[in-house]
Design an enzyme around this catalytic site. Structure first.
Site, PDB file in Angstrom:
ATOM      1  N   TYR A  89     -16.119-106.453 -35.054  1.00 49.90           N
ATOM      2  CA  TYR A  89     -16.433-105.042 -35.280  1.00 49.90           C
ATOM      3  C   TYR A  89     -16.653-104.384 -33.931  1.00 49.90           C
ATOM      4  O   TYR A  89     -17.399-104.905 -33.102  1.00 49.90           O
ATOM      5  CB  TYR A  89     -17.690-104.908 -36.144  1.00 49.90           C
ATOM      6  CG  TYR A  89     -18.125-103.474 -36.376  1.00 49.90           C
ATOM      7  CD1 TYR A  89     -17.360-102.613 -37.172  1.00 49.90           C
ATOM      8  CD2 TYR A  89     -19.284-102.975 -35.801  1.00 49.90           C
ATOM      9  CE1 TYR A  89     -17.754-101.290 -37.380  1.00 49.90           C
ATOM     10  CE2 TYR A  89     -19.686-101.653 -36.008  1.00 49.90           C
ATOM     11  CZ  TYR A  89     -18.910-100.824 -36.800  1.00 49.90           C
ATOM     12  OH  TYR A  89     -19.310 -99.518 -36.998  1.00 49.90           O
ATOM     13  N   ASP A  95     -16.044-106.804 -25.628  1.00 54.26           N
ATOM     14  CA  ASP A  95     -17.043-105.968 -26.277  1.00 54.26           C
ATOM     15  C   ASP A  95     -18.358-106.753 -26.298  1.00 54.26           C
ATOM     16  O   ASP A  95     -18.562-107.624 -27.132  1.00 54.26           O
ATOM     17  CB  ASP A  95     -16.580-105.611 -27.695  1.00 54.26           C
ATOM     18  CG  ASP A  95     -17.608-104.761 -28.435  1.00 54.26           C
ATOM     19  OD1 ASP A  95     -18.742-104.613 -27.939  1.00 54.26           O
ATOM     20  OD2 ASP A  95     -17.266-104.258 -29.527  1.00 54.26           O
ATOM     21  N   LYS A 108     -26.630-101.068 -27.274  1.00 59.05           N
ATOM     22  CA  LYS A 108     -27.846-101.712 -27.791  1.00 59.05           C
ATOM     23  C   LYS A 108     -28.925-101.968 -26.743  1.00 59.05           C
ATOM     24  O   LYS A 108     -29.697-101.067 -26.428  1.00 59.05           O
ATOM     25  CB  LYS A 108     -27.466-102.986 -28.544  1.00 59.05           C
ATOM     26  CG  LYS A 108     -26.490-102.659 -29.697  1.00 59.05           C
ATOM     27  CD  LYS A 108     -26.424-103.718 -30.748  1.00 59.05           C
ATOM     28  CE  LYS A 108     -25.276-103.510 -31.710  1.00 59.05           C
ATOM     29  NZ  LYS A 108     -25.620-103.186 -33.064  1.00 59.05           N
TER      30      LYS A 108
HETATM   31  C1  PLP Z   1     -19.778-105.766 -31.033  1.00 55.05           C
HETATM   32  C2  PLP Z   1     -20.042-104.336 -31.395  1.00 55.05           C
HETATM   33  N1  PLP Z   1     -19.296-103.377 -30.847  1.00 55.05           N
HETATM   34  C3  PLP Z   1     -19.510-102.088 -31.116  1.00 55.05           C
HETATM   35  C4  PLP Z   1     -20.490-101.700 -31.986  1.00 55.05           C
HETATM   36  C5  PLP Z   1     -20.675-100.244 -32.254  1.00 55.05           C
HETATM   37  O1  PLP Z   1     -21.858 -99.793 -31.693  1.00 55.05           O
HETATM   38  P1  PLP Z   1     -22.596 -98.497 -32.249  1.00 55.05           P
HETATM   39  O2  PLP Z   1     -23.109 -98.849 -33.608  1.00 55.05           O
HETATM   40  O3  PLP Z   1     -23.663 -98.239 -31.258  1.00 55.05           O
HETATM   41  O4  PLP Z   1     -21.583 -97.414 -32.310  1.00 55.05           O
HETATM   42  C6  PLP Z   1     -21.293-102.670 -32.578  1.00 55.05           C
HETATM   43  C7  PLP Z   1     -22.398-102.353 -33.498  1.00 55.05           C
HETATM   44  O5  PLP Z   1     -22.580-101.432 -34.112  1.00 55.05           O
HETATM   45  C8  PLP Z   1     -21.051-104.018 -32.287  1.00 55.05           C
HETATM   46  O6  PLP Z   1     -21.767-104.986 -32.854  1.00 55.05           O
HETATM   47  N1  FVT Z   2     -23.695-106.022 -36.554  1.00 51.89           N
HETATM   48  C1  FVT Z   2     -23.521-104.768 -37.122  1.00 51.89           C
HETATM   49  C2  FVT Z   2     -23.968-103.713 -36.252  1.00 51.89           C
HETATM   50  O1  FVT Z   2     -24.464-103.934 -35.205  1.00 51.89           O
HETATM   51  C3  FVT Z   2     -23.790-102.362 -36.779  1.00 51.89           C
HETATM   52  C4  FVT Z   2     -25.034-101.611 -36.944  1.00 51.89           C
HETATM   53  C5  FVT Z   2     -24.705-100.360 -37.694  1.00 51.89           C
HETATM   54  O2  FVT Z   2     -23.531-100.085 -37.926  1.00 51.89           O
HETATM   55  O3  FVT Z   2     -25.644 -99.644 -38.059  1.00 51.89           O
END
Ligand code: PLP
Ligand code: FVT
Length: 437
Positions: free
Chosen positions: A146, A247, A275
């Site tokens: 993701y 990522d 994060k």
């Molecule tokens: C590996 C990874 N990349 C990108 C994202 C996207 O980050 P954000 O939720 O801050 O948009 C997330 C989590 O949401 C993630 O776990």
């Molecule tokens: N592992 C999943 C995420 O970090 C996503 C958090 C979100 O979308 O709120």
């Protein structure tokens, strides 16, 4: 299943009336485990407290963002101070420079950094930069990873997209509204299957701008890269003139001070962060070598911008966190706490006679109700979701808040001391037996 008070039920009704699905991000809903979420009123260290005054050991940690635990005094103080001086200027501040320098100092492949407001933006911008410098259209992405919710990344995506998104065919997107053009420029491969990537390069080699990957996958549970996988991606991208994008939105400053890349010894061209570097305030970042990053506007032609990017409160919080993380012995401690949790969970599962796979790297732990650790999206999804749901509720009743879906990571942080980790393990002993029924 945990029974909620009248007040919680009423708020949940209001939430669902006012906000789609009652939540501002789908993963917060309990769709995968049943029941309704609790409303959090405050957090302190390893704990969160709900509307009804219940205390939970928090293993969600704002999805990995609050590695020092909730309301850490250094972060709270930094935020207060920054807020008192103004919330946003849209003009340069010195703290932004310090944060960029700190990140570049920690991650060897990063010489320059651009701050954005989310991990989604970070990946979206890195991909744009990769397309710009290569002049190529395609991006290789792995099933079950993701990378936020930008159009091109919502194909065979993990995390909430796998739970709440549209059924995802081979290359059909996880959401209606993603243009076929965007989805069609994303080429898919299975995580840990280097031969899939080789086949894509054989066919489309001179059209692939970048391979984007979570160096440790943490959105299909936690899936560790098999030896040679990341090295193979590095070799293939180099050979074909494509960029390798790591990522590290989850792994950055979590599995080590230099991220997964430092720990695993594979150097990407571009790195995405989020994060941890914002201390729980909205943040993202992308960075890499000077020659690439100087293509970004206004140094170069690749446009990317943001009214609130480098926000002074976010930056102050991020700097406070990184100062704590830079102290000697911090990552050794995080590793020890992660190992203690992983080993405790393994032991409890053995005693309960439950097939539970547990993997761990630093403050990142993955559990799967399966005989063997998942290696890709298919094996991750084949784990026992029903058992996870029962385990989740059995833990919640015992005051431990896990992510409400099995395809998520378990986050352990520096506020989870030995006693807290042991309390999690003790709860798990009973919950594993209960959920096996
Ligand atoms: C590996 C990874 N990349 C990108 C994202 C996207 O980050 P954000 O939720 O801050 O948009 C997330 C989590 O949401 C993630 O776990
Ligand atoms: N592992 C999943 C995420 O970090 C996503 C958090 C979100 O979308 O709120």
């Amino acid at each position: 299943m945990t029974r909620h008070s009248e007040a919680t039920q009423q708020w949940w009704e209001r939430a669902r009336h006012a906000i789609p699905g009652g939540v501002n991000s789908p993963v917060r809903a309990f769709g995968a485990v049943g029941g309704t979420p609790v409303f959090i009123v405050r957090g302190q260290g390893p704990y969160v407290y709900d509307l009804e005054g219940r205390r939970y050991i928090d293993l969600v940690q704002s999805w990995g963002a609050v590695i020092l635990g909730h309301a850490h005094p250094a972060v709270t103080e930094a935020v207060k101070r920054a807020a008192a001086d103004g919330t946003s200027f849209g003009m340069p501040t010195t703290a932004e420079v310090e944060l960029a320098e700190t990140i570049a100092g920690a991650i060897p492949s990063v010489e320059m950094v651009r701050l954005v407001n989310s991990g989604t933006e970070a990946v979206m911008s890195a991909v744009r930069l990769a397309r710009a410098v290569t002049g190529r259209p395609y991006v290789v992405k792995f099933e079950g990873c993701y990378h936020g919710h930008s159009d091109g990344m919502l194909v065979r995506a993990g995390s909430g997209a796998a739970v709440y998104g549209a059924p995802q065919g081979t290359s059909s997107p996880a959401s209606p509204g993603v243009s076929p053009g965007a989805a069609g420029e994303t080429l898919l491969a299975r995580y840990n299957h280097l031969s899939d990537v080789e086949a894509l390069f054989d066919r489309w080699g001179d059209r692939i701008a970048a391979v984007v990957v979570e160096p440790v996958a943490a959105n299909m549970g936690v899936v560790l890269p098999e030896p040679g996988f990341l090295e193979g991606l590095r070799e293939l991208t180099r050979r074909h003139g494509s960029l390798l994008i790591f990522d590290e939105v989850i792994t950055g400053f979590r599995v080590g001070w230099s991220g997964a890349q430092g720990r695993l010894g594979v150097t990407p061209d571009l790195t995405c962060l989020g994060k941890v570097i914002g201390g729980g305030l909205p943040v993202g970042a992308y960075g890499g070598p000077r020659a690439l990053m100087e293509q970004v506007a206004p140094a170069g032609p690749v446009y990317q911008a943001g009214t609130l990017s480098g926000n002074p409160i976010t930056v102050a919080a991020g700097l406070a966190v990184l100062r704590e993380l830079a102290r000697p012995g911090v990552y050794e401690r995080l590793e020890a706490l992660g190992q203690r949790l992983a080993e405790g969970l393994r032991q409890s599962a053995r005693e309960a006679g439950v097939a539970l796979s547990v993997v761990q790297m630093g403050g990142l732990v993955g559990i799967a109700f399966a005989e063997a650790a998942p290696t890709d999206f298919d094996s991750a999804r084949a784990a026992d979701a029903g058992r996870y749901a029962r385990f989740f509720h059995a833990m919640l009743e015992r005051g431990v808040h896990l992510a409400p879906a099995m395809l998520e990571a378990v986050f352990v942080g520096l506020a989870h001391d030995e006693a807290v980790v042991d309390a999690v393990v003790e709860a798990a002993q009973a919950a594993l037996i209960e959920s096996a029924r």
